[in-house]
Design a protein around this motif. Structure first.
Motif, PDB file in Angstrom:
ATOM      1  N   ALA A   1     -10.918  -2.069  -5.044  1.00  0.00           N
ATOM      2  CA  ALA A   1     -10.669  -2.094  -6.537  1.00  0.00           C
ATOM      3  C   ALA A   1      -9.364  -1.577  -6.875  1.00  0.00           C
ATOM      4  O   ALA A   1      -8.747  -2.258  -7.762  1.00  0.00           O
ATOM      5  CB  ALA A   1     -11.581  -0.882  -6.997  1.00  0.00           C
ATOM      6  N   SER A   2      -8.716  -0.967  -6.031  1.00  0.00           N
ATOM      7  CA  SER A   2      -7.091  -0.668  -6.326  1.00  0.00           C
ATOM      8  C   SER A   2      -6.279  -1.895  -5.858  1.00  0.00           C
ATOM      9  O   SER A   2      -5.536  -2.241  -6.936  1.00  0.00           O
ATOM     10  CB  SER A   2      -6.583   0.562  -5.479  1.00  0.00           C
TER      11      SER A   2
ATOM     12  N   LEU B   1       2.037  -0.476  -6.207  1.00  0.00           N
ATOM     13  CA  LEU B   1       1.401   0.370  -4.956  1.00  0.00           C
ATOM     14  C   LEU B   1      -0.148   0.445  -5.273  1.00  0.00           C
ATOM     15  O   LEU B   1      -0.612   0.669  -6.273  1.00  0.00           O
ATOM     16  CB  LEU B   1       2.107   1.915  -4.697  1.00  0.00           C
ATOM     17  N   CYS B   2      -0.675   0.103  -4.239  1.00  0.00           N
ATOM     18  CA  CYS B   2      -2.263   0.076  -4.206  1.00  0.00           C
ATOM     19  C   CYS B   2      -2.591   1.034  -3.290  1.00  0.00           C
ATOM     20  O   CYS B   2      -1.810   1.591  -2.141  1.00  0.00           O
ATOM     21  CB  CYS B   2      -3.040  -1.228  -4.030  1.00  0.00           C
TER      22      CYS B   2
ATOM     23  N   ALA C   1       0.718  -1.297   0.030  1.00  0.00           N
ATOM     24  CA  ALA C   1      -0.015  -0.048  -0.039  1.00  0.00           C
ATOM     25  C   ALA C   1       0.760   1.338  -0.116  1.00  0.00           C
ATOM     26  O   ALA C   1       1.942   1.159   0.735  1.00  0.00           O
ATOM     27  CB  ALA C   1      -0.992   0.216   1.199  1.00  0.00           C
ATOM     28  N   LYS C   2       0.512   2.094  -0.710  1.00  0.00           N
ATOM     29  CA  LYS C   2       1.057   3.518  -0.819  1.00  0.00           C
ATOM     30  C   LYS C   2       1.126   4.044   0.700  1.00  0.00           C
ATOM     31  O   LYS C   2       0.370   3.868   1.439  1.00  0.00           O
ATOM     32  CB  LYS C   2       0.144   4.623  -1.746  1.00  0.00           C
ATOM     33  N   GLY C   3       2.361   4.495   1.256  1.00  0.00           N
ATOM     34  CA  GLY C   3       2.415   5.262   2.281  1.00  0.00           C
ATOM     35  C   GLY C   3       2.729   4.306   3.568  1.00  0.00           C
ATOM     36  O   GLY C   3       3.095   4.869   4.686  1.00  0.00           O
TER      37      GLY C   3
ATOM     38  N   VAL D   1      -3.652  -6.308  -8.436  1.00  0.00           N
ATOM     39  CA  VAL D   1      -3.415  -7.953  -8.957  1.00  0.00           C
ATOM     40  C   VAL D   1      -3.480  -8.345 -10.335  1.00  0.00           C
ATOM     41  O   VAL D   1      -2.761  -9.001 -11.017  1.00  0.00           O
ATOM     42  CB  VAL D   1      -4.509  -8.495  -8.232  1.00  0.00           C
ATOM     43  N   ALA D   2      -4.367  -7.308 -11.110  1.00  0.00           N
ATOM     44  CA  ALA D   2      -4.474  -7.604 -12.394  1.00  0.00           C
ATOM     45  C   ALA D   2      -3.401  -7.377 -13.252  1.00  0.00           C
ATOM     46  O   ALA D   2      -2.841  -7.954 -14.050  1.00  0.00           O
ATOM     47  CB  ALA D   2      -5.747  -6.889 -12.947  1.00  0.00           C
ATOM     48  N   GLU D   3      -2.782  -5.943 -12.698  1.00  0.00           N
ATOM     49  CA  GLU D   3      -1.504  -5.740 -13.391  1.00  0.00           C
ATOM     50  C   GLU D   3      -0.341  -6.564 -13.207  1.00  0.00           C
ATOM     51  O   GLU D   3       0.422  -6.656 -14.028  1.00  0.00           O
ATOM     52  CB  GLU D   3      -1.282  -4.223 -12.898  1.00  0.00           C
ATOM     53  N   ALA D   4      -0.250  -7.328 -12.204  1.00  0.00           N
ATOM     54  CA  ALA D   4       0.778  -8.040 -11.867  1.00  0.00           C
ATOM     55  C   ALA D   4       0.801  -9.476 -12.823  1.00  0.00           C
ATOM     56  O   ALA D   4       1.820 -10.120 -12.937  1.00  0.00           O
ATOM     57  CB  ALA D   4       0.865  -8.473 -10.262  1.00  0.00           C
TER      58      ALA D   4
END
Ligand code: PMP
Length: 424
Positions: free
Chosen positions: A177-178, A170-171, A142-144, A183-186
């Motif tokens: 949804a993010s 980063l999500c 996760a971001k941050g 996961v789809a991008e991976a």
């Protein structure tokens, strides 16, 4: 607080000559209000003394390690006893087996343990284990979210190269949804999803984990064969004695632990389930001090206290007393104070305070009254605090709010320490 001619000031000057920047990491010069001490002389129970002899009720607890009180007698006796027998030896003592048995008995998902020194060791080992297990590269985090100070996760880019953070997506924490998009991008390269037990990023309100997010992370790992990692370095043992996500019924494959595992003695751990055992046995991880026996003796004693005392109820009731009391006093003084996160690890941020001026000023006023609070990082309760300590802190808070009201609004700009927020 005037620190001219103080021991702290003299040490800062000497440190400037021999320590880069005067100090590093989370104690870097400039991250806290100017009047905060840089150097401490001792700690006992819930209290700290700076090098100028000022005593503080310490709501930072060494950034987490102090769970039962500084110098807790039973834990330190176990440490000292083992130090007399043997500490860093050519190999481990039997304590390593006892400690692994104790932790795997306590933490539902855990079937094995590897011990190390810092939280970063444990999170980095989780990364390597997941990649060894899946023979894939990509991790989602996760971001941050803070996972340590190694090049793969450190927020400040100096000295790192882009490939250190390659194969990471980063999500947004708690945003299903993010997470699904990441996961789809991976694609077919997902090795692990990393998750903090709750959102405990610096500078912003803390947030509880959304059970739907946790459940989805588990499902997505099961569907793709990736490992789910919960980073319990900061929150471990303060929410439950099991892995923190077990509170939502979610079991990860790996969890990282550190900080208060031995009440301040240097030890951390990666815990894992049988699924990841073969991979964990295949990676090469070690350190000259990773078999140190005295911190293991201290950890065993800490975990005995975890099992046998009502420390968690104490942390909760003391934390609630503090948080409720602060909100009431801030409101009465006309300030909007957001008190977020679990009461055992609260964060206080003022409304309408984009550059943290109010937070810095209020924190300084608290410090001047003998209470060490943090203007932008979550704090920690310890079991050595008493109701009287909390009530004293609330009296200090009331006076600090009144002092803040009297301050001129132009206190000077405060840097927002962008390097810490700029994770990525
Ligand atoms: N993960 C989390 C969630 C942390 O809070 C920290 C330390 N603040 C770390 C990892 C790294 O631990 P350490 O500083 O012991 O390396």
């Amino acid at each position: 607080m005037d620190r001219t001619n103080s021991r702290d000031r003299a040490l800062r000057e000497r440190a400037q000559a021999v320590i880069p920047g005067g100090m590093y990491g989370h104690q870097s010069v400039g991250l806290l209000p100017e009047d905060y001490p840089q150097f401490f002389a001792r700690g006992e129970g819930a209290h700290l003394w700076d090098v100028d002899g000022r005593r503080y009720l310490d709501f930072m607890c060494a950034y987490g390690p102090n769970l039962f009180g500084y110098g807790q007698p039973e834990i330190d006796a176990a440490y000292v006893r083992q130090l007399g027998i043997g500490d860093t030896l050519t190999g481990p003592t039997e304590l390593i087996v006892q400690l692994a048995e104790t932790l795997t008995g306590m933490v539902t998902h855990a079937d094995w343990a590897i011990f190390c020194k810092n939280g970063t060791d444990a999170t980095s080992m989780a990364l390597v284990t997941a990649r060894a297990h899946t023979r894939r590269k990509t991790i989602i985090r996760a971001k941050g979210a803070y996972h340590g100070a190694a090049p793969w996760c450190v927020g400040r880019p100096a000295g790192t190269i882009p490939t250190d953070k390659a194969s990471q997506i980063l999500c947004d924490y708690n945003d299903v949804a993010s997470l699904e998009a990441a996961v789809a991008e991976a694609g077919d390269d997902l090795a692990a999803i990393f998750a903090a037990p709750f959102k405990h990023d610096a500078f912003i309100d803390q947030a509880a984990p959304d059970p739907a997010y946790a459940r989805r992370a588990r499902e997505l790992c099961d569907q793709t064969g990736a490992l789910l990692v919960v980073d319990d370095v900061r929150a471990g043992l303060r929410l439950t004695s099991d892995c923190s996500w077990s509170l939502m019924g979610i079991q990860p494959d790996l969890s990282s632990w550190g900080k208060c595992l031995a009440n301040g003695h240097a030890i951390s751990a990666l815990l894992g389930s049988d699924k990841a055992r073969k991979a964990a046995a295949s990676i090469y991880v070690t350190g000259s001090f990773w078999y140190e026996a005295a911190p293991m003796a201290a950890a065993l004693e800490t975990l005995r206290l975890v099992r046998e005392t009502d420390y968690l109820q104490r942390l909760e009731s003391l934390g609630r007393r503090l948080c409720d009391g602060l909100k009431a006093r801030a409101g009465a003084a006309g300030f909007g104070l957001r008190v977020t996160g679990p009461v055992q690890m609260p964060l206080f941020l003022f409304d309408d305070d984009p550059d943290l001026r109010k937070g810095f000023c209020w924190s300084s006023e608290m410090l001047a009254r003998g209470v060490y609070v943090h203007p932008w990082h979550n704090m920690f309760m310890c079991a050595a605090m008493t109701e009287a300590d909390i009530d004293g802190a609330l009296d200090a808070a009331e006076a600090a709010f009144a002092a803040l009201k009297r301050q001129a609004p132009d206190l000077g700009p405060v840097e927002k320490m962008a390097f810490l927020t700029a994770q990525g």
